[in-house]
Design an enzyme around this catalytic site. Structure first.
Site, PDB file in Angstrom:
ATOM      1  N   ILE A  14       1.354  -1.358   0.068  1.00 36.90           N
ATOM      2  CA  ILE A  14       0.091   0.011   0.333  1.00 36.90           C
ATOM      3  C   ILE A  14       1.152   1.071   0.035  1.00 36.90           C
ATOM      4  O   ILE A  14       0.430   2.257  -0.121  1.00 36.90           O
ATOM      5  CB  ILE A  14      -1.872   0.075   1.071  1.00 36.90           C
ATOM      6  CG1 ILE A  14      -0.281  -0.292   2.471  1.00 36.90           C
ATOM      7  CG2 ILE A  14      -1.799  -0.387   0.784  1.00 36.90           C
ATOM      8  CD1 ILE A  14      -1.284   0.141   4.035  1.00 36.90           C
ATOM      9  N   GLY A  26       8.857   6.190   3.802  1.00 28.49           N
ATOM     10  CA  GLY A  26      11.086   6.523   3.815  1.00 28.49           C
ATOM     11  C   GLY A  26      11.695   5.793   4.665  1.00 28.49           C
ATOM     12  O   GLY A  26      12.801   5.288   4.579  1.00 28.49           O
ATOM     13  N   PHE A  27      10.963   4.602   5.123  1.00 26.34           N
ATOM     14  CA  PHE A  27      12.323   3.561   5.919  1.00 26.34           C
ATOM     15  C   PHE A  27      11.677   2.690   5.020  1.00 26.34           C
ATOM     16  O   PHE A  27      12.442   1.018   5.761  1.00 26.34           O
ATOM     17  CB  PHE A  27      11.573   3.956   7.509  1.00 26.34           C
ATOM     18  CG  PHE A  27      12.320   4.667   8.526  1.00 26.34           C
ATOM     19  CD1 PHE A  27      12.974   4.985   8.945  1.00 26.34           C
ATOM     20  CD2 PHE A  27      10.591   5.725   7.836  1.00 26.34           C
ATOM     21  CE1 PHE A  27      13.159   6.193   8.628  1.00 26.34           C
ATOM     22  CE2 PHE A  27      11.599   6.671   8.927  1.00 26.34           C
ATOM     23  CZ  PHE A  27      12.424   6.763   9.608  1.00 26.34           C
ATOM     24  N   GLY A  28      10.563   2.213   3.854  1.00 25.62           N
ATOM     25  CA  GLY A  28      10.553   1.248   3.618  1.00 25.62           C
ATOM     26  C   GLY A  28       8.933   0.741   2.780  1.00 25.62           C
ATOM     27  O   GLY A  28       8.406   1.618   2.977  1.00 25.62           O
ATOM     28  N   SER A  29       9.274  -0.709   2.331  1.00 21.42           N
ATOM     29  CA  SER A  29       7.676  -0.774   2.304  1.00 21.42           C
ATOM     30  C   SER A  29       6.648  -0.513   3.229  1.00 21.42           C
ATOM     31  O   SER A  29       6.513  -1.625   4.223  1.00 21.42           O
ATOM     32  CB  SER A  29       7.604  -2.011   0.714  1.00 21.42           C
ATOM     33  OG  SER A  29       8.997  -1.705   0.032  1.00 21.42           O
ATOM     34  N   VAL A  30       5.708  -0.890   2.822  1.00 23.61           N
ATOM     35  CA  VAL A  30       4.234  -1.452   3.631  1.00 23.61           C
ATOM     36  C   VAL A  30       3.291  -1.854   3.260  1.00 23.61           C
ATOM     37  O   VAL A  30       3.678  -1.870   1.864  1.00 23.61           O
ATOM     38  CB  VAL A  30       3.699   0.132   4.128  1.00 23.61           C
ATOM     39  CG1 VAL A  30       2.597   0.076   5.461  1.00 23.61           C
ATOM     40  CG2 VAL A  30       4.961   1.477   4.441  1.00 23.61           C
ATOM     41  N   ASP A  33       9.849  14.592  10.529  1.00 24.65           N
ATOM     42  CA  ASP A  33       9.672  13.980   9.303  1.00 24.65           C
ATOM     43  C   ASP A  33       8.436  14.317   8.829  1.00 24.65           C
ATOM     44  O   ASP A  33       7.305  13.250   8.323  1.00 24.65           O
ATOM     45  CB  ASP A  33      10.007  12.400   8.842  1.00 24.65           C
ATOM     46  CG  ASP A  33      10.097  12.818   7.405  1.00 24.65           C
ATOM     47  OD1 ASP A  33       9.588  13.994   6.784  1.00 24.65           O
ATOM     48  OD2 ASP A  33      10.353  11.737   6.528  1.00 24.65           O
TER      49      ASP A  33
END
Ligand SMILES: *[C@@H]1O[C@H](CO)[C@@H](O)[C@H](O)[C@H]1NC(C)=O
Ligand SMILES: *[C@@H]1O[C@H](CO)[C@@H](O)[C@H](O)[C@H]1NC(C)=O
Ligand SMILES: *[C@@H]1O[C@H](CO)[C@@H](O)[C@H](O)[C@H]1NC(C)=O
Ligand SMILES: *[C@@H]1O[C@H](CO)[C@@H](O)[C@H](O)[C@H]1NC(C)=O
Length: 967
Positions: A674, A678-682, A794
């Site tokens: 989805i 900034g820190f990776g895929s969700v 952020d």
């Protein structure tokens, strides 16, 4: 031998001469040095006075006017109520003295008021406070020129004599805490010099005589706890000098006359327990100097007036037990207010942020109201009582922030040793109840019961106040452990039992008076009177323990029937202003409860059923253990190091297995992806129990060890607030670091506002306003309210997620910290997003909370404009949306910013506020940006928004857009 008597005789003779000389030379002059003698008739009068009043220790062989004699005893520190002073004025011609002051305080004198005082014509001050004097005021006193007369706390009875009106020199008169009855004589209206008139706690009846209107010098008037009839008289307006007005449980009826508005000099106004019809809030707008304001139980409806905010001297505000409705006005500026009671009203709206954010110095009680549940603070303060503050009262649970636990099993009884320790009587265990309570405190003592304590003791030294009474003499009754300590309340105290099986119960209340005494002393002159409500029904009115038990230190148990519904039981003890408050000491009053026993009238489920239940539970437990072991093996089998690493972790957070996560996301199926943060895929996922989750695969490997990582996640997941995305837990396996969040149905604010057209949402104005305030509240919580105090770093529209009701929640908080080595303000690795980053952070890595404030300002602007800050350029002259906004601000044309999609469907004042807040937050200078809690109240229109004219020179160089252009 013959000379011996001679020598002896001569010695005697010389001694005699010497004594005579000494007497002649020093004796009389020493009396003169003390200022002289009383006339004989005054000395005789004093002998009579001693006889009449019962004073046994005056030594008439000593000069009463000699300050060193026992006619005056220095105050003993341990007896602050005691004063024994006789004062003469010896400045009359020929060394003549006269008695001018007699203070006999706290001496338990058991005689009568001495008629012989009339033979001391120079007497000006008498104080017989706290004795055991009986009878009435003697007629002889009418001829005195008294200025000060205190008869407080005695046994005086009969009518208040009308000849008191003859002592027109009187300036101070107190008859508090006696048994005077009948009406107030109109002759008192002749006391035109009277400044203080105190008639509290007697049995006075009838109406107040209109002649009192002539007491134009009155500064203090107190008539609490009497049986007056009629209304509060209109003529109080003639007391223009009045500073203190006290009318508690006087018997008088409301409404409070509007003529009260002229009493501009009031510093203390106490009105409570008014009978009769209600009214709106009385007009007190003129009383700018009020320090203590009590309008308690006065049947006041309507709203709380805004002008209270101008009473900057206020220290105590008590508006409890009325029918006040609407929202609470902003009283944030009243920094002196230490005690505020809005208990038991019909107040609605949100709990104001200024109440939420006050520190522990402020005691605030807003229990029993109808505030919106949505405004429930996510963390609780000891000095903010929120017990049943919210509108959805039906469910009657301890509220979330009040540490509610689901009821695991039904209870059929409840036994509490109120104010005391755990005590076993027979086969009954009385649970301990030793919390010190306080002026506004909810205490969830156990999962199944707790209490709410409201009110403080007025007129009592703050340092000695106490909500637990201790016996003052040995108790001889059975089960004396239940009675040695007892709960005490200055206003209202509620025991709240929950998890009780529904049905009929018997409630036993155990009382014993352990403070007031029954000896021949002023300690016996207290009358404690209070009410008891069970399930909000008045069960005991004007209850007096001593009367009911026929003595002190004696037990009286009262039994009641109560019906438990919704598994809850409430027993409330209430002081309605009656009885004494100053006997034996100031602040002795309010309900006293020793123990409570509650027992179901029906049989708990039979033993047979119980056994089956126990077997079922045992089987379940074994199964659970087996599953647990299996799970453990599957997850950690063979990985000793991780197992060791995680052993002993405080698992505040859920630990998920990779297998679970894979099952939930269909092995990270792209179809379930989805977003890319900034820190990776969700990914979206569904747990076995149906819970929908969002799974974030962290791309960067944390610099910390796994254990630290899990600890960190545990701390972050403990941060819970309606405007923060809930972190359920994590999974640490192999190289995988995975975070599991609550799923947000409506994705991000960025997508809703300026995503692909098919993803965009039509956010109407009220939703935008709510989103903006919500983000601000979430950030305020991160910055100021939480235990961790986090700078997000952020904040951007992509990190604001929307739930199914379009409530905003901040995501990714706490993550930037995970790959940070040290805690300095200077960040080695800037972790923000261009377009949202504060200039000082972007350029110098200088990071404070104010960097988030800046980013918030950008988001707010995007929200109002419906445009992406980075992508919007009206023409080539402008860098971004914010740049354009500054120009529009210069041109005074801010409304041009508002999203044209809204058409005319928006609130102009709110929109203007939002824009101004956005511009204030994005001020290039961090120092000029507001804190997030200030932002919240600005957005709500509760605080004025500062506007700083922009100085272009700040802009030109190191800060701001020139620099940003280069990025
Ligand atoms: C008793 O009261 C008088 C008058 O208020 C005061 O001046 C004096 O210090 C007191 N005496 C003692 C012994 O406390
Ligand atoms: C009070 O004064 C009035 C009038 O001055 C007088 O008639 C009356 O006798 C006085 N009362 C007493 C008890 O002295
Ligand atoms: C107060 O006065 C009323 C009548 O005026 C009487 O019935 C009642 O007993 C009195 N109360 C006390 C406590 O003396
Ligand atoms: C107040 O005093 C004046 C003069 O002393 C008198 O005429 C008047 O009746 C008094 N007022 C009342 C209400 O008794």
């Amino acid at each position: 031998m013959a000379t011996f008597p001679d020598i002896h005789g001569k010695t005697l003779f010389f001694a005699f001469i010497l004594t005579l000389l000494i007497l002649m030379c020093f004796g009389p002059s020493s009396v003169e040095a003390q200022g002289g003698q009383l006339p004989r008739d005054e000395e005789e009068a004093l002998e009579e006075v001693a006889e009449q009043v019962g004073k046994k220790d005056w030594n008439f062989s000593l000069n009463p006017c000699d300050g060193n004699s026992n006619w005056s005893t220095p105050n003993r520190k341990e007896m602050p109520l005691y004063n024994n002073t006789l004062t003469c004025n010896c400045s009359y011609p020929n060394g003549q003295c006269h008695v001018v002051q007699i203070l006999l305080k706290g001496q338990d004198l058991a005689g009568v008021l001495p008629p012989a005082l009339a033979k001391l014509p120079y007497l000006k001050i008498i104080d017989f406070t706290r004795n055991y004097l009986s009878g009435n005021i003697p007629r002889e006193w009418a001829s005195l020129q008294l200025e000060y007369m205190s008869l407080t706390v005695n046994r005086l009875s009969g009518l208040i004599p009308s000849f008191l009106g003859n002592i027109t020199t009187l300036r101070y008169m107190s008859m508090e805490s006696n048994m005077f009855s009948g009406t107030v004589p109109p002759q008192l209206g002749q006391l035109v010099n009277l400044e203080n008139l105190i008639l509290n706690t007697n049995n006075l009846t009838g109406e107040l005589p209109p002649a009192l209107a002539n007491l134009t010098k009155l500064t203090e008037f107190r008539i609490s706890s009497n049986n007056f009839t009629g209304k509060i008289p209109n003529f109080i307006h003639s007391w223009k000098q009045l500073q203190k007005l006290e009318i508690q449980a006087s018997g008088l009826e409301g409404p409070i006359p509007s003529s009260i508005s002229v009493l501009k000099n009031l510093t203390e106004l106490r009105i409570s327990d008014l009978l009769g019809e209600g009214s709106n809030f009385p007009p007190l707008g003129n009383m700018k100097g009020l320090k203590k304001l009590m309008l308690r139980g006065c049947n006041i409806s309507g709203s709380i007036p805004k002008y209270l905010a101008e009473m900057t001297e206020l220290q105590i505000l008590d508006l409890s037990f009325n029918k006040l409705e609407g929202i609470v006005p902003n009283l944030e500026g009243l920094t002196q207010i230490e005690f505020m009671y809005l208990t038991s009203n019909l107040l609605t709206g949100s709990i104001p942020d200024w109440i939420e954010s006050r520190n522990n110095r402020y005691q605030t009680d807003i229990s029993y109201n109808s505030f919106s549940k949505r405004s429930m603070p996510s963390s609780c303060r000891e000095t903010l009582n929120l017990f049943r503050s919210f509108s959805e009262r039906g469910k009657l649970e301890f509220d979330e922030c009040l540490n509610s636990f689901p009821c695991l099993k039904d209870q059929y009884s409840l036994h509490i040793n109120c104010g005391g320790g755990r005590t076993i009587i027979g086969d009954i265990v009385y649970e301990a109840d030793e919390d010190l309570a306080g002026p506004s405190k909810f205490v969830p003592t156990r999962d199944n019961w707790g209490f709410s304590s409201t009110g403080d003791f007025w007129d009592r030294d703050r340092t000695t106040k106490n909500y637990i009474a201790q016996n003052v003499s040995m108790l001889g009754m059975n089960d004396s452990e239940l009675y040695t300590r007892a709960r005490l309340s200055p206003l209202s105290f509620t025991y709240y039992g929950r998890c009780l099986a529904d049905g009929n119960y018997t409630v036993k209340l155990h009382f014993a008076e352990i403070v007031i005494r029954d000896n021949k002393s002023f300690h016996s002159l207290g009358r404690r009177i209070f009410d008891v409500y069970i399930q909000e029904k008045l069960e005991l009115q004007d209850f007096n323990i001593v009367q009911a038990a026929q003595g002190v230190d004696k037990v009286v148990v009262r039994e009641f029937k109560a019906v438990v519904r919704n598994k809850t039981l409430e027993i409330r003890f209430h002081w309605a202003g009656k009885g004494t408050t100053a006997a034996p000491e100031g602040g002795t009053y309010g309900p006293l409860i020793s123990a409570i026993s509650v027992k179901a009238d029906f049989e708990p489920p039979s033993d047979g059923k119980k056994k089956i239940l126990i077997v079922v539970r045992a089987v379940a437990l074994v199964l659970f253990l087996i599953l647990g072991i299996l799970w453990w093996k599957v997850c950690f089998g063979g990985r000793i190091s991780r197992e060791q690493e995680l052993r002993g972790l405080d698992l505040q957070t859920g630990l998920f297995t990779l297998r679970q996560i894979k099952a939930a996301t269909n092995s990270f199926d792209v179809a379930n992806k989805i977003g890319e943060g900034g820190f990776g895929s969700v990914y979206k996922g569904t747990l076995l129990d149906g819970t929908i989750i969002a799974v974030k695969q962290l791309s960067t490997k944390s610099k910390q060890g796994n254990r630290e990582f899990v600890n960190e996640i545990g701390m972050i997941s403990a941060l819970q607030h309606p405007n923060l995305v809930r972190l359920y837990g994590c999974c640490v396996e192999g190289n995988q670091l995975i975070l599991v969040y609550e799923y947000m149905e409506n994705n991000s604010l960025a997508r809703a506002l300026f995503g692909q057209v098919e993803h965009r949402l039509n956010l109407d104005w009220s939703t935008r306003q709510r989103i903006c305030v919500g983000i601000a509240r979430g950030l305020a919580f991160l910055h100021e309210g939480s235990t961790l105090k986090i700078v997000h770093r952020d904040i951007k529209a992509n990190n604001i997620l929307l739930d199914k009701n379009l409530n905003p929640k901040i995501s990714d908080f706490g993550l930037a910290k995970l790959d940070e080595e040290d805690n300095t303000h200077i960040s080695t690795k800037v972790a923000g997003t261009i377009g949202y980053m504060a200039p000082e952070y972007a350029l110098w890595g200088y990071l404070t909370y104010k960097a988030d404030v800046y980013s918030f300002g950008v988001v707010a602007l995007e929200l109002v404009a419906g445009k992406n800050n980075m992508k919007y350029r009206p023409n080539d002259d402008y860098v971004c949306l914010l740049d354009w906004a500054f120009v529009l601000q210069q041109k005074g044309n801010l409304m041009e910013l508002v999203d044209p999609k809204l058409g005319t469907e928006f609130k102009k004042d709110e929109a203007i506020r939002m824009i101004k807040v956005a511009l204030l937050c994005t001020n290039p200078s961090p120092a000029l940006r507001p804190t997030m809690s200030a932002v919240v109240s600005m957005l709500k229109g509760q605080t004025v928004i500062q506007e700083y004219p922009l100085n272009p020179s700040i802009y030109g160089d190191e800060f701001g857009f020139e620099a940003l252009r280069g990025l």
